[in-house]
Write a protein that holds these residues in place. Structure first.
Motif, PDB file in Angstrom:
ATOM      1  N   GLY A  17       0.874  -1.179  -0.002  1.00 16.66           N
ATOM      2  CA  GLY A  17       0.089   0.145   0.014  1.00 16.66           C
ATOM      3  C   GLY A  17       0.978   1.207  -0.010  1.00 16.66           C
ATOM      4  O   GLY A  17       2.134   1.257   0.265  1.00 16.66           O
ATOM      5  N   SER A  18       0.306   2.326  -0.064  1.00 18.11           N
ATOM      6  CA  SER A  18       0.928   3.584  -0.363  1.00 18.11           C
ATOM      7  C   SER A  18       1.017   4.383   0.986  1.00 18.11           C
ATOM      8  O   SER A  18       2.019   5.548   0.799  1.00 18.11           O
ATOM      9  N   TYR A  19       0.676   3.635   2.122  1.00 15.22           N
ATOM     10  CA  TYR A  19       0.778   4.808   3.265  1.00 15.22           C
ATOM     11  C   TYR A  19       2.248   5.223   3.641  1.00 15.22           C
ATOM     12  O   TYR A  19       2.371   6.475   3.950  1.00 15.22           O
ATOM     13  N   PHE A  20       2.969   4.535   3.747  1.00 15.23           N
ATOM     14  CA  PHE A  20       4.373   4.692   4.099  1.00 15.23           C
ATOM     15  C   PHE A  20       5.236   5.342   2.955  1.00 15.23           C
ATOM     16  O   PHE A  20       6.173   6.258   3.302  1.00 15.23           O
ATOM     17  N   ALA A  21       4.759   5.096   1.634  1.00 17.56           N
ATOM     18  CA  ALA A  21       5.357   6.028   0.457  1.00 17.56           C
ATOM     19  C   ALA A  21       5.216   7.224   0.472  1.00 17.56           C
ATOM     20  O   ALA A  21       6.026   8.129   0.260  1.00 17.56           O
ATOM     21  N   ILE A  22       3.980   7.616   0.966  1.00 19.43           N
ATOM     22  CA  ILE A  22       3.539   9.123   1.072  1.00 19.43           C
ATOM     23  C   ILE A  22       4.536   9.783   2.225  1.00 19.43           C
ATOM     24  O   ILE A  22       4.838  10.913   1.813  1.00 19.43           O
ATOM     25  N   ASP A  23       4.464   9.146   3.251  1.00 19.98           N
ATOM     26  CA  ASP A  23       5.240   9.785   4.299  1.00 19.98           C
ATOM     27  C   ASP A  23       6.829   9.956   3.743  1.00 19.98           C
ATOM     28  O   ASP A  23       7.316  11.125   4.123  1.00 19.98           O
ATOM     29  N   MET A  24       7.368   9.052   3.029  1.00 24.89           N
ATOM     30  CA  MET A  24       8.637   9.083   2.584  1.00 24.89           C
ATOM     31  C   MET A  24       8.932  10.239   1.536  1.00 24.89           C
ATOM     32  O   MET A  24       9.975  10.863   1.428  1.00 24.89           O
ATOM     33  N   CYS A  25       7.738  10.359   0.608  1.00 25.36           N
ATOM     34  CA  CYS A  25       7.642  11.432  -0.181  1.00 25.36           C
ATOM     35  C   CYS A  25       7.915  12.589   0.148  1.00 25.36           C
ATOM     36  O   CYS A  25       8.465  13.688  -0.170  1.00 25.36           O
ATOM     37  N   ILE A  26       7.065  12.848   1.354  1.00 25.95           N
ATOM     38  CA  ILE A  26       6.867  14.176   1.946  1.00 25.95           C
ATOM     39  C   ILE A  26       8.044  14.522   2.761  1.00 25.95           C
ATOM     40  O   ILE A  26       8.789  15.655   2.585  1.00 25.95           O
ATOM     41  N   GLY A  27       8.853  13.639   3.352  1.00 25.64           N
ATOM     42  CA  GLY A  27      10.076  13.899   4.122  1.00 25.64           C
ATOM     43  C   GLY A  27      11.166  14.144   2.934  1.00 25.64           C
ATOM     44  O   GLY A  27      11.894  14.980   3.267  1.00 25.64           O
ATOM     45  N   SER A  28      11.087  13.368   1.753  1.00 22.54           N
ATOM     46  CA  SER A  28      12.263  13.635   0.671  1.00 22.54           C
ATOM     47  C   SER A  28      11.911  15.058   0.143  1.00 22.54           C
ATOM     48  O   SER A  28      12.744  15.793  -0.065  1.00 22.54           O
ATOM     49  N   LEU A  29      10.758  15.420   0.102  1.00 25.11           N
ATOM     50  CA  LEU A  29      10.414  16.900  -0.533  1.00 25.11           C
ATOM     51  C   LEU A  29      11.013  18.091   0.637  1.00 25.11           C
ATOM     52  O   LEU A  29      11.484  19.173   0.112  1.00 25.11           O
ATOM     53  N   ILE A  30      10.536  17.828   2.092  1.00 24.08           N
ATOM     54  CA  ILE A  30      11.213  18.633   2.694  1.00 24.08           C
ATOM     55  C   ILE A  30      12.882  18.774   2.748  1.00 24.08           C
ATOM     56  O   ILE A  30      13.216  19.861   2.909  1.00 24.08           O
ATOM     57  N   LEU A  31      13.356  17.849   2.672  1.00 22.71           N
ATOM     58  CA  LEU A  31      14.728  17.697   2.464  1.00 22.71           C
ATOM     59  C   LEU A  31      15.345  18.387   1.434  1.00 22.71           C
ATOM     60  O   LEU A  31      16.255  19.046   1.293  1.00 22.71           O
ATOM     61  N   PHE A  32      14.702  18.075   0.407  1.00 25.23           N
ATOM     62  CA  PHE A  32      14.981  18.641  -0.962  1.00 25.23           C
ATOM     63  C   PHE A  32      15.042  20.073  -1.123  1.00 25.23           C
ATOM     64  O   PHE A  32      15.797  21.081  -1.222  1.00 25.23           O
ATOM     65  N   VAL A  33      14.043  20.793  -0.322  1.00 23.42           N
ATOM     66  CA  VAL A  33      13.713  22.116  -0.267  1.00 23.42           C
ATOM     67  C   VAL A  33      14.627  22.870   0.779  1.00 23.42           C
ATOM     68  O   VAL A  33      15.316  23.590   0.566  1.00 23.42           O
ATOM     69  N   TRP A  34      14.760  21.828   1.741  1.00 25.83           N
ATOM     70  CA  TRP A  34      15.967  22.372   2.660  1.00 25.83           C
ATOM     71  C   TRP A  34      17.279  22.618   2.195  1.00 25.83           C
ATOM     72  O   TRP A  34      18.024  23.680   2.613  1.00 25.83           O
ATOM     73  N   GLN A  35      17.871  21.671   1.237  1.00 17.92           N
ATOM     74  CA  GLN A  35      18.998  21.682   0.557  1.00 17.92           C
ATOM     75  C   GLN A  35      19.130  22.726  -0.187  1.00 17.92           C
ATOM     76  O   GLN A  35      20.227  23.277  -0.426  1.00 17.92           O
ATOM     77  N   LYS A  36      17.995  23.187  -0.749  1.00 24.04           N
ATOM     78  CA  LYS A  36      18.215  24.329  -2.099  1.00 24.04           C
ATOM     79  C   LYS A  36      18.203  25.624  -0.958  1.00 24.04           C
ATOM     80  O   LYS A  36      18.717  26.368  -1.622  1.00 24.04           O
ATOM     81  N   MET A  37      17.621  25.663   0.145  1.00 21.58           N
ATOM     82  CA  MET A  37      17.826  26.931   1.011  1.00 21.58           C
ATOM     83  C   MET A  37      18.989  27.059   1.666  1.00 21.58           C
ATOM     84  O   MET A  37      19.519  28.101   1.677  1.00 21.58           O
ATOM     85  N   ASN A  38      19.537  25.898   2.273  1.00 21.15           N
ATOM     86  CA  ASN A  38      20.572  26.018   3.113  1.00 21.15           C
ATOM     87  C   ASN A  38      21.144  24.418   2.933  1.00 21.15           C
ATOM     88  O   ASN A  38      20.917  23.721   4.106  1.00 21.15           O
ATOM     89  N   LYS A  39      21.913  24.402   1.811  1.00 21.60           N
ATOM     90  CA  LYS A  39      22.507  23.119   1.915  1.00 21.60           C
ATOM     91  C   LYS A  39      23.530  22.584   3.222  1.00 21.60           C
ATOM     92  O   LYS A  39      23.280  21.481   3.531  1.00 21.60           O
TER      93      LYS A  39
END
Length: 675
Positions: free
Chosen positions: A597-619
């Motif tokens: 099922g997709s429940y944990f994949a959504i969690d990981m997607c959100i976490g990866s997105l947050i980390l991606f934005v964070w790296q763009k702002m302050n690597k």
């Protein structure tokens, strides 16, 4: 260097210092450091001098390296035990939910540093400190903790071992006869782990010098952990570590309290925040489908068969691709090393003297000197492997009568070669293919035993034997690399690995037993802990014994397609430019939510997105604190399962059931309650 002459002068200078060091051995490498730093070697140019100033070991040149016995302290093993329990609970929770286990080396090193540093500071202020906290002791803690929690994964509590149980067997509806079922019991699980978990440590022990010094394998995880431990014990690194621990603590507290808060709303089936319909109520209602109403949902000839075997085909495709990839790179790298004249014509094994291997830096000289100082006799490794193999061959058939002694003997004959391949491949690529070697054992031993002789259970047990050997072998080499770079003695590394493995053989079964007794729906698809890989591994064993006849209609063709797709996607990912490759998904990551099922994949997607934005702002900030944030969230959520298990065992149930309904359904409920 700017010219060949300067290179020769520098090399001659190093050889001169090495010769002096051999005449006057210094376990702390301070002799070499003083000679280089005092400018005794006038031939080293300014550039080389700047490189030496940046040397890691130069930062510690005034700190004495304690003997290997002093690196094994009681406080180190006490902290290792506490953290071992902590990480075992976390790994077990991940085993029984998503089945994906992240690397915990960095977290273990960080928390080990924090706890012991806090304790030693307190003793230092009170004047009771007898032995200062060193990076070698920190490495011992990290090694012991990872060895302990590693058993929670290689022990198969979320895969092959739990796949033997009746709970999982009922879901497959195939091979449910008693000879193919063995329910968990604390006694036999502990005995099994003690029998099979130490062989991998002895299988590659004589090759430690070849892997670390002669072949100079990188072992990325071990190297990264060593760099962190080294940095923790510098003034700047200690300050950063303090901030990282504070960040980890904040997110640990948040994650733990959030888990506690969610618990209040899970009084019944389908209750709580985990059932929030992120993609809408309509999608939530149709998340499983109902294509085969005339068959049981657990039947392999229904939708379950398609979901499970398509997921298996993707995992096998991904595993085969990476197996060939890592094996190919390993063979190419090994061939290059054997052809390289610098390694000499004879490869050193264990404590045999090696051909001359030039050191390229002061750090390498220092680390090599310390690594070769405390030898572990080759006879100890060989006799240990033979003795444990004999005990295991004789005792395993008593635990699993379906696993004949000659099956075990064949595994142990080939295991050292496979352990070397896995350890060498992990050194090049940081990939441990332990689960793939385990799957090979499933198919080979399962088919050899046959269905009528308990081949399903024999295959799963053989998987456990193989996985434990090759997994602990690569883990040991990773830890040897960490110890090499922190000047921790190979003896202290090996002893801490043995003690950590022994602790894991007791702690992990006990933690699993708590889950098993506290949650009566453990292993069921719709439960909080579905243990998805347990059914996958069992069905692999069924497939190996029964062949393709166990598959539903047209499932084989779909499996072929997804198997090929997994290989093609991996090929495209490896061939694409790096900036685009990171957007191509891994087939293994696709296969798990396809089945679960997709429940944990959504969690990981959100976490990866947050980390991606964070790296763009302050690597820099993201790189420094991202692992601490992730560790805090994982640890907090994982540790909450321990008090929730205790509450379940005590019969304490949540007081509230929170469900999400559509407007029309809510009106009907209000009308019903109003009447």
């Amino acid at each position: 260097m700017e010219s060949g002459n300067k290179d020769e002068k520098i090399e001659n200078g190093y050889q001169k210092v090495d010769a002096q060091a051999e005449e006057t051995p210094d376990p702390n490498c301070s002799f070499n450091g003083r000679k280089l730093m005092e400018g005794k070697n006038e031939d080293i140019n300014d550039k080389a001098g700047k490189e030496e100033v940046q040397s890691i070991e130069m930062l510690f040149k005034d700190k004495k390296v304690p003997p290997w016995q002093s690196q094994l302290t009681r406080r180190a093993f006490f902290v290792s035990f506490v953290l071992g329990v902590l990480f075992s609970v976390i790994v077990m929770k991940l085993n029984l939910t998503s089945g994906i286990i992240p690397s915990l080396n960095i977290s273990a090193g960080l928390l080990g540093f924090f706890f012991v540093k806090t304790w030693t500071k307190f003793l230092e202020k009170s004047g009771l400190l007898k032995q200062p906290f060193t990076r070698q002791e920190n490495t011992v803690i990290q090694t012991c903790v990872v060895a302990t929690s590693g058993i929670a994964f290689s022990g198969g509590f979320g895969s092959y071992l739990f796949g033997m149980s009746q709970v999982v067997a009922k879901q497959s509806s195939e091979a449910t006869d008693p000879q193919n079922i063995k329910n968990p019991s604390l006694g036999w699980m502990i005995a099994f782990l003690f029998i099979v978990s130490f062989l991998g440590l002895f299988s590659v022990l004589p090759l430690r010098k070849i892997m670390i010094i002669d072949f100079k394998l990188t072992y990325p995880s071990g190297t990264a952990t060593a760099h962190l431990i080294n940095s923790f014990h510098t003034p700047q690194g200690a300050k950063l570590a303090k901030k990282q621990v504070r960040t980890l603590g904040k997110f640990f507290s948040f994650s733990f309290l959030w888990g506690f808060f969610q618990w209040f709303f899970t009084a019944g089936d389908g209750c709580g925040f985990s059932n929030f319909p992120i993609l809408g109520l309509k999608a939530y209602e149709n998340r499983k489908g109902d294509w085969y109403q005339d068959l049981r949902p657990s039947s392999l000839h229904g939708i379950q068969g398609y979901r499970v075997f398509i997921a298996i085909s993707m995992m096998l495709g991904d595993g085969l691709y990476n197996f060939i990839k890592v094996l190919g790179r390993s063979i190419a790298g090994l061939s290059k090393q054997l052809r390289n004249k610098e390694t000499g014509t004879v490869l050193p094994v264990g404590d045999r003297p090696s051909p001359e291997v030039p050191s390229s830096s002061f750090d390498d000289q220092c680390r090599t000197q310390l690594f070769l100082k405390d030898q572990i006799p080759t006879w100890l490794a060989i006799s240990g492997y033979v003795l444990i193999s004999a005990i295991s061959t004789a005792s395993l058939p008593h635990i699993f009568p379906q696993l004949k002694w000659y099956y075990v003997l064949v595994i142990y004959i080939f295991a050292p070669v496979l352990a070397f391949c896995n350890a060498y491949g992990a050194g090049l690529t940081d990939w441990s293919l332990a689960s793939n070697y385990g799957k090979v054992a499933i198919f080979v031993i399962g088919a050899w035993a046959g269905k009528s002789h308990g081949g399903v259970l024999a295959g799963l047990a053989a998987c456990g034997v193989m996985m434990n050997i090759v997994s602990t072998a690569s883990d040991l080499m990773q830890d040897f690399k960490t110890g090499y770079m922190t000047l921790a003695s190979p003896r202290s590394m090996f002893v801490s690995q043995l003690i950590g493995t022994a602790m894991g053989c007791v702690i992990s079964p006990c933690v699993f037993w708590i889950f098993y007794k506290a949650f009566h729906d453990l292993g069921m698809p719709e439960s909080q802990y579905p243990a998805p890989f347990a059914l996958v591994y069992r069905n692999m064993s069924i497939l190996g014994v029964e062949g393709f006849s166990s598959l539903p209609k047209h499932c084989l063709q779909l499996c072929y397609a997804f198997f090929a797709a997994a290989i093609i996607i991996n090929g495209i990912r490896d061939g694409a430019p790096k900036k685009w490759a990171k957007f191509i998904p891994l087939p293994m990551a696709m296969a798990i939510p396809f089945y679960l099922g997709s429940y944990f994949a959504i969690d990981m997607c959100i976490g990866s997105l947050i980390l991606f934005v964070w790296q763009k702002m302050n690597k820099a900030q993201a790189d420094a604190f991202g692992p601490a944030v992730a560790s805090g969230l994982i640890c907090g959520d994982g540790i909450w399962t321990l008090p929730s298990s205790i509450l379940a065992l005590a019969g304490v149930k949540p007081p509230i059931c929170m469900k999400f309904l559509s407007r029309s359904a809510n009106i009907k409920v209000d009308t019903f309650l109003g009447s």
